[in-house]
Design a protein around this motif. Structure first.
Motif, PDB file in Angstrom:
ATOM      1  N   GLU A 203       0.839  -1.190   0.000  1.00 19.19           N
ATOM      2  CA  GLU A 203       0.000   0.000   0.000  1.00 19.19           C
ATOM      3  C   GLU A 203       0.875   1.240   0.000  1.00 19.19           C
ATOM      4  OE1 GLU A 203      -2.699   1.848   3.407  1.00 19.19           O
ATOM      5  OE2 GLU A 203      -3.664   0.075   2.504  1.00 19.19           O
ATOM      6  N   GLY A 204       0.533   2.191  -0.886  1.00 16.76           N
ATOM      7  CA  GLY A 204       1.273   3.440  -0.964  1.00 16.76           C
ATOM      8  C   GLY A 204       0.335   4.626  -0.983  1.00 16.76           C
ATOM      9  N   LYS A 205       0.791   5.740  -0.420  1.00 15.35           N
ATOM     10  CA  LYS A 205      -0.063   6.912  -0.326  1.00 15.35           C
ATOM     11  C   LYS A 205       0.728   8.166  -0.667  1.00 15.35           C
ATOM     12  CE  LYS A 205      -3.236   9.313   2.805  1.00 15.35           C
ATOM     13  NZ  LYS A 205      -3.867   9.317   4.148  1.00 15.35           N
ATOM     14  N   ILE A 206       0.079   9.053  -1.441  1.00 15.94           N
ATOM     15  CA  ILE A 206       0.631  10.363  -1.775  1.00 15.94           C
ATOM     16  C   ILE A 206      -0.395  11.405  -1.374  1.00 15.94           C
ATOM     17  CG2 ILE A 206       1.466  11.863  -3.626  1.00 15.94           C
ATOM     18  CD1 ILE A 206       2.163   9.329  -5.216  1.00 15.94           C
ATOM     19  N   SER A 207       0.030  12.387  -0.592  1.00 14.84           N
ATOM     20  CA  SER A 207      -0.911  13.426  -0.146  1.00 14.84           C
ATOM     21  C   SER A 207      -1.266  14.372  -1.295  1.00 14.84           C
ATOM     22  CB  SER A 207      -0.312  14.208   1.028  1.00 14.84           C
ATOM     23  OG  SER A 207      -0.157  13.371   2.152  1.00 14.84           O
ATOM     24  N   THR A 208      -0.244  14.922  -1.957  1.00 11.38           N
ATOM     25  CA  THR A 208      -0.473  15.859  -3.050  1.00 11.38           C
ATOM     26  C   THR A 208       0.418  15.504  -4.230  1.00 11.38           C
ATOM     27  OG1 THR A 208      -0.993  17.638  -1.485  1.00 11.38           O
ATOM     28  CG2 THR A 208      -0.484  18.287  -3.751  1.00 11.38           C
ATOM     29  N   MET A 209      -0.165  15.288  -5.390  1.00 10.65           N
ATOM     30  CA  MET A 209       0.593  14.955  -6.604  1.00 10.65           C
ATOM     31  C   MET A 209       0.344  16.022  -7.659  1.00 10.65           C
ATOM     32  SD  MET A 209       0.327  11.680  -9.224  1.00 10.65           S
ATOM     33  CE  MET A 209       1.420  10.545  -8.410  1.00 10.65           C
ATOM     34  N   SER A 210       1.429  16.710  -8.069  1.00 15.99           N
ATOM     35  CA  SER A 210       1.324  17.688  -9.148  1.00 15.99           C
ATOM     36  C   SER A 210       2.090  17.244 -10.383  1.00 15.99           C
ATOM     37  CB  SER A 210       1.840  19.050  -8.678  1.00 15.99           C
ATOM     38  OG  SER A 210       3.173  18.959  -8.225  1.00 15.99           O
ATOM     39  N   SER A 211       2.883  16.179 -10.258  1.00 18.34           N
ATOM     40  CA  SER A 211       3.621  15.610 -11.373  1.00 18.34           C
ATOM     41  C   SER A 211       4.120  14.237 -10.946  1.00 18.34           C
ATOM     42  CB  SER A 211       4.785  16.524 -11.772  1.00 18.34           C
ATOM     43  OG  SER A 211       5.449  16.023 -12.915  1.00 18.34           O
ATOM     44  N   GLY A 212       4.759  13.521 -11.858  1.00 17.15           N
ATOM     45  CA  GLY A 212       5.311  12.219 -11.526  1.00 17.15           C
ATOM     46  C   GLY A 212       4.349  11.077 -11.823  1.00 17.15           C
ATOM     47  N   TYR A 213       4.677   9.879 -11.296  1.00 14.84           N
ATOM     48  CA  TYR A 213       3.923   8.666 -11.597  1.00 14.84           C
ATOM     49  C   TYR A 213       3.704   7.842 -10.338  1.00 14.84           C
ATOM     50  CZ  TYR A 213       5.436   9.697 -16.374  1.00 14.84           C
ATOM     51  OH  TYR A 213       5.679  10.317 -17.578  1.00 14.84           O
ATOM     52  N   GLN A 214       2.510   7.258 -10.268  1.00 13.32           N
ATOM     53  CA  GLN A 214       2.235   6.218  -9.281  1.00 13.32           C
ATOM     54  C   GLN A 214       1.857   4.959 -10.052  1.00 13.32           C
ATOM     55  OE1 GLN A 214      -1.479   5.918  -6.876  1.00 13.32           O
ATOM     56  NE2 GLN A 214      -0.139   6.151  -5.084  1.00 13.32           N
ATOM     57  N   HIS A 215       2.646   3.900  -9.887  1.00 14.96           N
ATOM     58  CA  HIS A 215       2.443   2.655 -10.620  1.00 14.96           C
ATOM     59  C   HIS A 215       2.080   1.554  -9.632  1.00 14.96           C
ATOM     60  CE1 HIS A 215       3.367  -0.910 -13.050  1.00 14.96           C
ATOM     61  NE2 HIS A 215       3.262  -0.123 -14.097  1.00 14.96           N
ATOM     62  N   ILE A 216       0.897   0.936  -9.846  1.00 15.41           N
ATOM     63  CA  ILE A 216       0.387  -0.062  -8.906  1.00 15.41           C
ATOM     64  C   ILE A 216       0.300  -1.410  -9.621  1.00 15.41           C
ATOM     65  CG2 ILE A 216      -1.415  -0.562  -7.213  1.00 15.41           C
ATOM     66  CD1 ILE A 216      -2.396   2.359  -7.712  1.00 15.41           C
ATOM     67  N   SER A 217       0.922  -2.439  -9.038  1.00 13.75           N
ATOM     68  CA  SER A 217       0.902  -3.761  -9.665  1.00 13.75           C
ATOM     69  C   SER A 217       0.910  -4.859  -8.607  1.00 13.75           C
ATOM     70  CB  SER A 217       2.103  -3.924 -10.603  1.00 13.75           C
ATOM     71  OG  SER A 217       3.308  -3.841  -9.885  1.00 13.75           O
ATOM     72  N   PHE A 218       0.685  -6.094  -9.050  1.00 10.92           N
ATOM     73  CA  PHE A 218       0.747  -7.290  -8.198  1.00 10.92           C
ATOM     74  C   PHE A 218      -0.145  -7.194  -6.955  1.00 10.92           C
ATOM     75  CE2 PHE A 218       4.900  -7.186 -10.389  1.00 10.92           C
ATOM     76  CZ  PHE A 218       4.800  -8.387 -11.089  1.00 10.92           C
ATOM     77  N   GLY A 219      -1.361  -6.701  -7.167  1.00  9.01           N
ATOM     78  CA  GLY A 219      -2.334  -6.663  -6.079  1.00  9.01           C
ATOM     79  C   GLY A 219      -2.169  -5.522  -5.113  1.00  9.01           C
ATOM     80  N   GLY A 220      -1.366  -4.536  -5.441  1.00  8.94           N
ATOM     81  CA  GLY A 220      -1.142  -3.397  -4.555  1.00  8.94           C
ATOM     82  C   GLY A 220      -2.299  -2.419  -4.538  1.00  8.94           C
ATOM     83  N   THR A 221      -2.241  -1.485  -3.588  1.00  6.89           N
ATOM     84  CA  THR A 221      -3.240  -0.428  -3.448  1.00  6.89           C
ATOM     85  C   THR A 221      -2.532   0.914  -3.369  1.00  6.89           C
ATOM     86  OG1 THR A 221      -4.785  -1.875  -2.272  1.00  6.89           O
ATOM     87  CG2 THR A 221      -5.117   0.500  -2.041  1.00  6.89           C
ATOM     88  N   GLY A 222      -2.936   1.849  -4.231  1.00  4.66           N
ATOM     89  CA  GLY A 222      -2.353   3.180  -4.225  1.00  4.66           C
ATOM     90  C   GLY A 222      -3.393   4.228  -3.932  1.00  4.66           C
ATOM     91  N   MET A 223      -3.018   5.202  -3.074  1.00  6.83           N
ATOM     92  CA  MET A 223      -3.949   6.263  -2.691  1.00  6.83           C
ATOM     93  C   MET A 223      -3.313   7.626  -2.930  1.00  6.83           C
ATOM     94  SD  MET A 223      -5.428   4.592   0.837  1.00  6.83           S
ATOM     95  CE  MET A 223      -3.816   3.972   1.297  1.00  6.83           C
TER      96      MET A 223
END
Length: 256
Positions: A12-32
């Protein structure tokens, strides 16, 4: 997150504020992501992506992944390959559904949902905005409350449960409306338009189109030359049929 890359694998991964970049979720993960004003989120097979608010950016959901957005003011969400995407409130964004994907917008205040290639899209309530359905896509709108558009092209199927205003345009596909209380419906060449109950509003069937009203309580059906229109039961309202005939001077279009 101003720039950079977050890779989530079976966690599980979390980002509070995203204005650029990448969030890549794989293998059953959870991204917030709490707030997204740019960048991209990629959701793959068996994964889940959750975003509270999107004001810009790109979201890709595929291979059976699932993405949930509470509020989407702008940006682009693409759902494909069996992925599932849900948007709570849309106020100017673009959702594209293709290749067997499933997409839902609970409330569309403004925006665009585009469906094709075995995609299935649903808008529960449309205040304003557009749904486009083509090439093997299936689109459904629960209720059009104010101003809204549904365009159904060749190979597409579009349904509206309740139409209180707005426009349905069917050209080469099939458009079905349960109840029309107001609004305009156009059926063009190769298209089929079906209305179950017409309380008001109008349906125009152009050359090469086919229009059917099961029960007309009020409103009207206008059939242009070369069009085919049917009203099964008429309690009130009217049907206007335009005939094309040849005179010595020229071909004339007459409203009967």
């Amino acid at each position: 997150m101003v720039t950079g890359f977050q890779y989530i694998s079976s966690g599980e991964g979390k980002i509070s504020t995203m204005s650029s970049g990448y969030q890549h979720i794989s293998f059953g993960g959870t991204g917030m992501i709490e707030t997204m004003s740019g960048g991209a989120q990629y959701i793959n097979s068996g994964c889940t992506g959750i975003i509270d608010k999107v004001s810009n950016g790109v979201l890709h959901i595929k291979d059976g992944g699932s993405g949930v957005v509470s509020s989407m003011d702008a940006g682009y969400q693409h759902i494909s390959s069996g992925g599932t995407g849900m948007v709570g409130a849309m106020d100017g964004a673009w959702q594209v559904i293709s290749s067997g994907g499933w997409g839902t917008v609970s409330a569309m205040n403004f925006g665009l949902q585009e469906i094709f290639d075995r995609g299935v899209g649903t808008i529960d309530t449309m205040i304003d905005g557009t749904q486009r359905v083509s090439a093997g896509g299936v689109g459904a709108i629960g209720t059009i409350m104010s101003v809204g558009f549904q365009f159904v092209y060749s190979g597409g199927t579009g349904t509206i449960e309740i139409m209180n205003s707005g426009i349905q345009s069917v050209s080469g596909g099939v458009g079905i409306v349960g109840t029309v209380n107001s609004g305009s419906l156009g059926v063009y060449s190769g298209g089929t338009g079906i209305i179950e109950i017409m309380n008001n509003g109008n349906q125009t069937v152009y050359s090469g189109g086919t229009g059917t009203v099961s029960t007309m309580m009020s409103g009207w059906q206008n059939i242009d030359a070369g069009g085919t229109g049917t009203v099964s039961t008429m309690s009130d309202g009217w049907q206007n049929i335009c005939l094309l005939y040849t005179s010595d001077a020229a071909d004339d279009l007459i409203g009967v």
